[in-house]
Design a protein around this motif. Structure first.
Motif, PDB file in Angstrom:
ATOM      1  N   UNK A 170       0.840  -1.193   0.000  1.00  0.00           N
ATOM      2  CA  UNK A 170       0.000   0.000   0.000  1.00  0.00           C
ATOM      3  C   UNK A 170       0.877   1.246   0.000  1.00  0.00           C
ATOM      4  N   UNK A 171       0.506   2.201  -0.839  1.00  0.00           N
ATOM      5  CA  UNK A 171       1.272   3.445  -0.919  1.00  0.00           C
ATOM      6  C   UNK A 171       1.140   4.239   0.380  1.00  0.00           C
ATOM      7  N   UNK A 172       2.255   4.769   0.833  1.00  0.00           N
ATOM      8  CA  UNK A 172       2.227   5.613   2.015  1.00  0.00           C
ATOM      9  C   UNK A 172       1.981   7.048   1.563  1.00  0.00           C
ATOM     10  N   UNK A 173       0.866   7.610   2.026  1.00  0.00           N
ATOM     11  CA  UNK A 173       0.480   8.956   1.615  1.00  0.00           C
ATOM     12  C   UNK A 173       1.278  10.031   2.347  1.00  0.00           C
ATOM     13  N   UNK A 174       1.760   9.698   3.536  1.00  0.00           N
ATOM     14  CA  UNK A 174       2.583  10.632   4.282  1.00  0.00           C
ATOM     15  C   UNK A 174       4.023  10.474   3.809  1.00  0.00           C
ATOM     16  N   UNK A 175       4.610  11.565   3.384  1.00  0.00           N
ATOM     17  CA  UNK A 175       5.983  11.550   2.873  1.00  0.00           C
ATOM     18  C   UNK A 175       6.949  11.979   3.969  1.00  0.00           C
ATOM     19  N   UNK A 176       7.995  11.186   4.173  1.00  0.00           N
ATOM     20  CA  UNK A 176       9.017  11.472   5.175  1.00  0.00           C
ATOM     21  C   UNK A 176      10.331  11.707   4.450  1.00  0.00           C
ATOM     22  N   UNK A 177      10.915  12.886   4.649  1.00  0.00           N
ATOM     23  CA  UNK A 177      12.172  13.236   4.003  1.00  0.00           C
ATOM     24  C   UNK A 177      13.219  13.510   5.079  1.00  0.00           C
ATOM     25  N   UNK A 178      14.282  12.729   5.058  1.00  0.00           N
ATOM     26  CA  UNK A 178      15.371  12.887   6.021  1.00  0.00           C
ATOM     27  C   UNK A 178      16.689  12.909   5.247  1.00  0.00           C
ATOM     28  N   UNK A 179      17.245  14.097   5.091  1.00  0.00           N
ATOM     29  CA  UNK A 179      18.494  14.227   4.357  1.00  0.00           C
ATOM     30  C   UNK A 179      19.664  13.814   5.240  1.00  0.00           C
ATOM     31  N   UNK A 180      20.635  13.126   4.654  1.00  0.00           N
ATOM     32  CA  UNK A 180      21.818  12.687   5.390  1.00  0.00           C
ATOM     33  C   UNK A 180      22.520  13.861   6.048  1.00  0.00           C
ATOM     34  N   UNK A 181      22.961  13.641   7.278  1.00  0.00           N
ATOM     35  CA  UNK A 181      23.729  14.643   7.990  1.00  0.00           C
ATOM     36  C   UNK A 181      22.920  15.759   8.612  1.00  0.00           C
ATOM     37  N   UNK A 182      21.587  15.718   8.494  1.00  0.00           N
ATOM     38  CA  UNK A 182      20.730  16.762   9.056  1.00  0.00           C
ATOM     39  C   UNK A 182      20.098  16.287  10.368  1.00  0.00           C
ATOM     40  N   UNK A 204      15.507   4.457  12.497  1.00  0.00           N
ATOM     41  CA  UNK A 204      15.672   2.996  12.502  1.00  0.00           C
ATOM     42  C   UNK A 204      14.407   2.296  13.003  1.00  0.00           C
ATOM     43  N   UNK A 205      13.573   3.030  13.717  1.00  0.00           N
ATOM     44  CA  UNK A 205      12.291   2.498  14.174  1.00  0.00           C
ATOM     45  C   UNK A 205      11.328   2.499  12.980  1.00  0.00           C
ATOM     46  N   UNK A 206      10.176   1.837  13.089  1.00  0.00           N
ATOM     47  CA  UNK A 206       9.200   1.911  11.985  1.00  0.00           C
ATOM     48  C   UNK A 206       8.476   3.266  11.994  1.00  0.00           C
ATOM     49  N   UNK A 207       9.256   4.325  11.979  1.00  0.00           N
ATOM     50  CA  UNK A 207       8.753   5.692  12.100  1.00  0.00           C
ATOM     51  C   UNK A 207       7.812   6.070  10.966  1.00  0.00           C
ATOM     52  N   UNK A 208       8.264   5.884   9.719  1.00  0.00           N
ATOM     53  CA  UNK A 208       7.449   6.278   8.560  1.00  0.00           C
ATOM     54  C   UNK A 208       6.140   5.504   8.527  1.00  0.00           C
ATOM     55  N   UNK A 209       6.201   4.226   8.833  1.00  0.00           N
ATOM     56  CA  UNK A 209       4.986   3.398   8.862  1.00  0.00           C
ATOM     57  C   UNK A 209       4.034   3.888   9.953  1.00  0.00           C
ATOM     58  N   UNK A 210       4.580   4.202  11.115  1.00  0.00           N
ATOM     59  CA  UNK A 210       3.753   4.656  12.235  1.00  0.00           C
ATOM     60  C   UNK A 210       3.069   5.980  11.964  1.00  0.00           C
ATOM     61  N   UNK A 211       3.792   6.932  11.390  1.00  0.00           N
ATOM     62  CA  UNK A 211       3.188   8.244  11.117  1.00  0.00           C
ATOM     63  C   UNK A 211       2.143   8.127  10.016  1.00  0.00           C
ATOM     64  N   UNK A 212       2.374   7.228   9.050  1.00  0.00           N
ATOM     65  CA  UNK A 212       1.367   6.987   8.016  1.00  0.00           C
ATOM     66  C   UNK A 212       0.098   6.409   8.633  1.00  0.00           C
ATOM     67  N   UNK A 213       0.254   5.461   9.526  1.00  0.00           N
ATOM     68  CA  UNK A 213      -0.921   4.857  10.179  1.00  0.00           C
ATOM     69  C   UNK A 213      -1.688   5.913  10.972  1.00  0.00           C
ATOM     70  N   UNK A 214      -0.972   6.763  11.699  1.00  0.00           N
ATOM     71  CA  UNK A 214      -1.624   7.811  12.488  1.00  0.00           C
ATOM     72  C   UNK A 214      -2.364   8.789  11.576  1.00  0.00           C
ATOM     73  N   UNK A 215      -1.726   9.194  10.493  1.00  0.00           N
ATOM     74  CA  UNK A 215      -2.373  10.127   9.568  1.00  0.00           C
ATOM     75  C   UNK A 215      -3.569   9.486   8.873  1.00  0.00           C
ATOM     76  N   UNK A 216      -3.493   8.204   8.571  1.00  0.00           N
ATOM     77  CA  UNK A 216      -4.654   7.500   8.000  1.00  0.00           C
ATOM     78  C   UNK A 216      -5.816   7.516   8.984  1.00  0.00           C
TER      79      UNK A 216
END
Length: 155
Positions: free
Chosen positions: A1-13, A133-145
């Motif tokens: 399933x496509x994740x509608x919430x986009x998570x952007x984490x640039x290296x070194x930030x 490293x946690x299932x962060x992106x998956x969790x925030x997508x679930x919350x936003x859904x």
């Protein structure tokens, strides 16, 4: 399933940028972050305190089936502009993660759609990388859904 919430984490930030478009009017999306009853539904946690105002604070707590507390978080609200912006700190108790700064910006796209732009700033790049490293992106997508589903019923 496509994740509608986009998570952007640039290296070194030290930050994560999170965006999500909702099929909700701006006022209803904002209400999901303002009203304790709605927060409890989409976060699946108890709101012990929520002062939705500048210099306000909040406390969340989740217990398991036996009543043992398994999650506690708190913070201070630094800016609260209805339907526009919330700036707050967020700290989870009993975890190695320090205090993070969260900036929520709410944007009207049309009468029936809106966008949430979140910027989460961590104390260090290392701390941010540990969170990722946690299932962060998956969790925030679930919350936003859940926000979309729960608040959609208020239309």
């Amino acid at each position: 399933m496509e994740q509608k919430t986009k998570v952007n984490a640039e290296n070194g930030q030290q930050e994560i940028l999170i965006t999500r478009e909702f099929d909700l009017p701006l006022e209803l999306l904002f209400k999901a972050y303002e009203e304790p009853e709605l927060i409890e539904q989409w976060m699946g946690t108890k709101v012990l305190k929520l002062e939705s105002k500048k210099h306000g604070s909040y406390q969340f707590e989740t217990s398991d089936g036996q009543g043992k507390v398994v999650f506690q978080a708190n913070g201070v609200i630094h800016e609260f502009s209805p339907n526009k912006k919330i700036i707050r700190t967020f700290e989870m108790d009993n975890t190695p993660f320090g205090v993070q700064l969260e900036i929520y910006e709410f944007e009207r796209l049309s009468d029936d759609t809106s966008k949430l732009n979140m910027r989460v700033i961590y104390e260090s790049v290392t701390q941010r990388d540990q969170v990722l490293k946690l299932p962060f992106a998956q969790g925030i997508n679930m919350a936003h859904n859940r926000i979309q589903d729960i608040v959609n019923k208020l239309k």
